[in-house]
Design an enzyme around this catalytic site. Structure first.
Site, mmCIF file in Angstrom:
data_model
loop_
_atom_site.group_PDB
_atom_site.id
_atom_site.type_symbol
_atom_site.label_atom_id
_atom_site.label_comp_id
_atom_site.label_asym_id
_atom_site.label_seq_id
_atom_site.Cartn_x
_atom_site.Cartn_y
_atom_site.Cartn_z
ATOM 1 C CG ASP A 54 -1.976 1.036 1.170
ATOM 2 O OD1 ASP A 54 -2.454 1.317 0.062
ATOM 3 O OD2 ASP A 54 -2.327 1.574 2.233
ATOM 4 C CG ASP A 369 -23.381 -40.248 -35.146
ATOM 5 O OD1 ASP A 369 -23.582 -39.153 -35.703
ATOM 6 O OD2 ASP A 369 -22.629 -40.376 -34.161
ATOM 7 C CG ASP A 370 -26.573 -36.543 -38.667
ATOM 8 O OD1 ASP A 370 -27.807 -36.553 -38.772
ATOM 9 O OD2 ASP A 370 -25.857 -35.576 -39.020
ATOM 10 N NE ARG A 446 -21.906 -31.425 -40.325
ATOM 11 C CZ ARG A 446 -22.317 -32.548 -39.764
ATOM 12 N NH1 ARG A 446 -23.328 -32.545 -38.943
ATOM 13 N NH2 ARG A 446 -21.697 -33.677 -40.011
ATOM 14 C CE LYS A 479 -21.501 -38.159 -31.557
ATOM 15 N NZ LYS A 479 -20.885 -38.904 -32.660
ATOM 16 C CD1 TRP A 480 -26.078 -31.478 -26.834
ATOM 17 C CD2 TRP A 480 -27.905 -32.302 -25.879
ATOM 18 N NE1 TRP A 480 -26.929 -30.436 -26.619
ATOM 19 C CE2 TRP A 480 -28.070 -30.909 -26.019
ATOM 20 C CE3 TRP A 480 -28.944 -33.037 -25.284
ATOM 21 C CZ2 TRP A 480 -29.209 -30.241 -25.601
ATOM 22 C CZ3 TRP A 480 -30.070 -32.363 -24.854
ATOM 23 C CH2 TRP A 480 -30.198 -30.981 -25.015
ATOM 24 C CG ASP A 481 -22.928 -33.474 -32.878
ATOM 25 O OD1 ASP A 481 -22.151 -32.559 -32.563
ATOM 26 O OD2 ASP A 481 -22.675 -34.307 -33.762
ATOM 27 C CG ASN A 483 -22.324 -31.016 -35.900
ATOM 28 O OD1 ASN A 483 -21.202 -31.202 -35.458
ATOM 29 N ND2 ASN A 483 -23.223 -31.973 -35.977
ATOM 30 C CG ASP A 551 -16.004 -34.789 -35.401
ATOM 31 O OD1 ASP A 551 -16.569 -35.538 -34.580
ATOM 32 O OD2 ASP A 551 -16.598 -33.892 -36.014
HETATM 33 C C1 GLA Z 1 -20.434 -34.197 -35.700
HETATM 34 C C2 GLA Z 1 -19.966 -35.172 -34.672
HETATM 35 C C3 GLA Z 1 -19.730 -36.522 -35.307
HETATM 36 C C4 GLA Z 1 -21.004 -37.009 -35.943
HETATM 37 C C5 GLA Z 1 -21.500 -35.981 -36.938
HETATM 38 C C6 GLA Z 1 -22.868 -36.329 -37.451
HETATM 39 O O1 GLA Z 1 -19.440 -33.914 -36.623
HETATM 40 O O2 GLA Z 1 -18.825 -34.696 -34.051
HETATM 41 O O3 GLA Z 1 -19.285 -37.440 -34.344
HETATM 42 O O4 GLA Z 1 -21.961 -37.250 -34.951
HETATM 43 O O5 GLA Z 1 -21.592 -34.685 -36.359
HETATM 44 O O6 GLA Z 1 -23.360 -35.400 -38.336
#
Ligand code: GLA
Length: 732
Positions: A54, A369-370, A446, A479-481, A483, A551
């Site tokens: 100080d 997946d997707d 995307r 799996k909760w994405d 993008n 990924d």
């Molecule tokens: C992202 C995820 C992948 C897959 C694709 C599907 O890129 O990281 O693991 O799930 O989307 O579109």
């Protein structure tokens, strides 16, 4: 562990693990002054630091109440620094009044100390039983603008960590706007420090980087609406010579998944200030009279013996106080995921064929997946339409799930809830439900747009759609994405003066949906994913005990990614799969054993066509599954020891050691083969020197002392990218 208050000095001392954190109220100015954060110290003595620091200085304006011998708040270390009132370093808060002024300067009002750790409403936050944690709450107030700031500090038994957060309350009669509210302010003394941060990009997340904390401000952050692939909301400040086993290190981690900013500033007197929290570039929040705003919490932890111990503290903290206790130490299924093998092009027969082979090999779960919903044949449509795509799956999800279960596998499903395709029934019905700015074209990422998760009806819609699917079929994993990052962050629901809130409201809405689903399906395993590791943070870990790390499944790139990630996050949180070669992203061919050994130190699985395996591969995979199961609990409960870095060592090695040191698994990857190579031994750490450890497979024995002093011999091998994995148990 304890929080002590010394009323004569108005001094607070937090002691936890081997660490002391001390602060006091300035005797003249009533502001909160930071004193000390480091290895254990006699708390009362910390007050001497104030007397040393100080000191009056030129060019340093003094606040009201100063005497000729008092110093400036602009030079002293602060707990919650002002804006526009004489502290020219990065500020903790900036509040704009209805008249347009933004000076902010808060004084001490009161405090309370209590047992336990309160949850933060609407936000992920750490938790603990009342006997395990203690909290200090200090109320400050800027009397001019009548805004109160409630600073919260929690400590947890045995852990050298402090969890901090801040709440602002408008006690005035007119609205104000919060333009900046850091969760954590730390002022460090005038010493040399390094900053370690974790930078990256899609498919190469969280690479380790180390640089001196120089003059000016170094900013580490995200303005993408998500915590991001580019800069993780975790960084370390450390002694320039600190290493894995020596030196002081302070780690900071934000429990938040949106835009964040860390500012690390070395000033004119060589002191270093850290501000960490919401990114002020991407955030405004209007407070009507009586309203409050809660900033996310930040974890800061200290180690006086290097990064090993610092990482251990974060891993323990996350596993015991952030991740759902149901999952933190619970074995996870070995999954097979179809994405890398099929992308959008799959049929029901193909899925069942995958599942049948996966069951024969001994996997636990099939993850679809997707591509299973709406009319999703590629990335251009259907996000938001969470109903089964009957052209691809004519028997429907419940029947598919039953068939997969009949094979002895569990069933998991991919969602990307926060997004919408312009080509979707949802978008056609509710074009206003995406984040957008009227009159400004919306950028596509995307081929998709981002939903306005801050709208309760959007969260409600997604909850209804998702529960319709999850209720109808037997599904044990989601799996909760997500993008794409956020752009044009306007909300049709918000009035003009609240548009700056859209991105934070997006994060809150995502958390609200995650929370609703978690409550509805307490047994469901959620895996986070954001184009791989674009949201690998403690906020998501609160809801999803594991996160798809990247990924990029290339075993060598994963050495870098998993190495960097491991500084803050436990191995058991890192989704890691074996994929086919040449790898999609790296184009590299690595041995199946190496891919398995690298993936097996995370939440394990395969991401390929299991029908493509040769009979020899089948045997390797069966063996990998057995090895994974034999060591999974160790991975979930034990501690990590990094024995090298892929950035500097051709032989990159690490081990996971049981708490009682009765067992460990060692993994090393020799990145490039060397002709006529040197003889290599790796000196292990963290073992009991007096124990005798036997290799679980060969029975070969070594004493802990030998392994730590002489080292474990690594066989010479031909060919690049070879791995060595050994599992040892204490004998007797
Ligand atoms: C992202 C995820 C992948 C897959 C694709 C599907 O890129 O990281 O693991 O799930 O989307 O579109």
């Amino acid at each position: 562990m304890g929080i002590a208050y010394y009323p004569e000095k108005r001094l607070f001392v937090l002691t936890s693990g081997n660490c002391t954190y001390a602060l006091m109220v300035h005797p003249l100015y009533e502001r909160l002054v930071h004193l000390y954060y480091g290895a254990s110290l006699d708390g009362e003595e910390a007050a001497k630091i104030f007397a040393c620091d100080d000191t009056p200085r030129a060019q340093s304006p003094l606040p009201e109440g100063a005497t000729p011998v008092s110093g400036s708040l602009g030079n002293l270390a602060q707990e919650f620094s002002s804006f526009g009132c004489g502290d020219f370093r990065a500020a903790s808060a900036r509040i704009r009044t209805a008249d347009g002024f933004d000076a902010t300067d808060a004084k001490y009002v009161s405090h309370r100390i209590y047992s336990g750790k309160p949850a933060l409403p609407g936000l992920p936050s750490s938790f603990a039983g009342n006997s395990e944690a203690q909290t200090l709450e200090i109320t400050l107030c800027d009397p001019v603008i009548q805004v109160e700031f409630i600073l919260s500090y929690s400590i947890f038994s045995g852990l050298p960590a402090v969890v901090r957060s801040v709440r602002a309350v408008n006690r005035g009669e007119r609205a104000v706007t919060v333009e900046r509210l850091a969760s954590l302010t730390l002022d460090f003394p005038a010493e040399p420090f390094d900053v370690i941060s974790f930078h990256g990009a899609w498919v190469r997340e969280r690479h380790f980087e180390r640089a001196a904390a120089g003059h000016g401000i170094r900013c580490l952050g995200s303005n993408r609406g998500l915590s991001g692939h580019q800069t993780n909301p975790f960084f370390i400040l450390c002694d320039p010579d600190a290493g894995e086993t020596h030196g002081r290190a302070w780690g900071q981690m934000l429990v938040y998944s949106g835009c964040h900013l860390a500012e690390i500033e070395r000033d004119q007197y060589e002191t270093v200030r850290v501000q960490f929290g919401l990114n002020p570039e991407r955030f405004r929040w209007r407070l009507e009279p009586g309203e409050s705003f809660q900033a996310p919490e930040a974890i800061t932890a200290f180690s006086d013996s290097g990064f090993d111990e610092l990482s251990r503290t974060f891993h323990d903290f996350l596993r015991d106080h952030v991740i759902d206790p149901k999952w933190a130490h619970r074995p996870r299924p070995a999954v097979i995921n179809n994405w890398e093998a099929t992308r959008f092009n799959f049929t029901e027969e193909q899925i069942l064929a995958f599942a049948k082979r996966a069951a024969e090999l001994g996997l636990d779960m099939f993850v679809l997946d997707d591509g299973w919903f709406g009319k999703r044949d590629d990335g251009t449509s259907s996000l938001g339409d969470w109903v089964v795509y009957d052209k691809k799956l004519p028997s429907g999800l419940p029947a598919l799930s039953e068939k997969i279960h009949a094979l002895g596998l569990k069933f998991g499903l991919w969602f990307e809830p926060e997004m919408v395709s312009p080509d979707s029934d949802l978008y056609r019905a509710h074009p206003d439900w995406c984040l957008h700015i009227p009159g400004r074209p919306s950028s596509l990422g995307r081929h998709q747009l981002v939903l306005d998760m801050g709208r309760p009806e959007v969260v409600e819609y997604l909850f209804r759609q998702m529960t319709a699917i999850l209720d109808a079929a037997r599904i044990e994993y989601v799996k909760w994405d997500a993008n794409r990052p956020i752009t044009e962050a306007g909300s049709a629901l918000l009035p003009p003066e609240r548009q700056g809130e859209a991105e934070h409201r997006f994060v809150l809405g995502t958390y609200a949906l995650l929370e609703k689903l978690r409550r509805r399906y307490p047994e469901m395993l959620f895996e986070g994913c954001t184009s791989g590791g674009g949201r690998f943070d403690a906020g998501m870990l609160y809801y999803t005990p594991q996160i798809w790390t990247s990924d990029d499944t290339d075993a060598i790139e994963r050495l870098y990614i998993q190495y960097g990630t491991s500084f803050g996050y436990p191995q058991s949180t890192m989704g890691a799969h074996v994929s086919a070669v040449p790898n999609h992203h790296a184009g590299r061919v690595t041995p199946l054993t190496t891919r398995g050994d690298v993936a097996m130190t995370g939440a394990f699985g395969y991401e390929l066509d299991p029908g493509s395996f040769s009979p020899e591969d089948d045997e390797v995979v069966k063996r990998q599954l057995a090895d994974f199961r034999a060591t999974q609990q160790l991975l979930l409960d034990g501690f990590l020891v990094r024995l090298g870095s892929p950035h500097t060592d051709n032989l990159c090695a690490w081990m996971t050691v049981a708490r009682d040191r009765g067992e460990f698994v060692f993994t090393a990857v020799r990145i490039m083969a060397l002709p006529n190579p040197k003889l290599e031994r790796v000196r292990l750490r963290g073992l009991d020197p007096d124990a005798v450890y036997a290799d679980a497979e060969s029975g070969e024995t070594f004493s802990g002392r030998f392994l730590m002093q002489a080292g474990l011999p690594i066989p010479v091998a031909k060919g690049d990218f070879k791995s060595f994995r050994r599992h040892f148990r204490r004998r007797g």
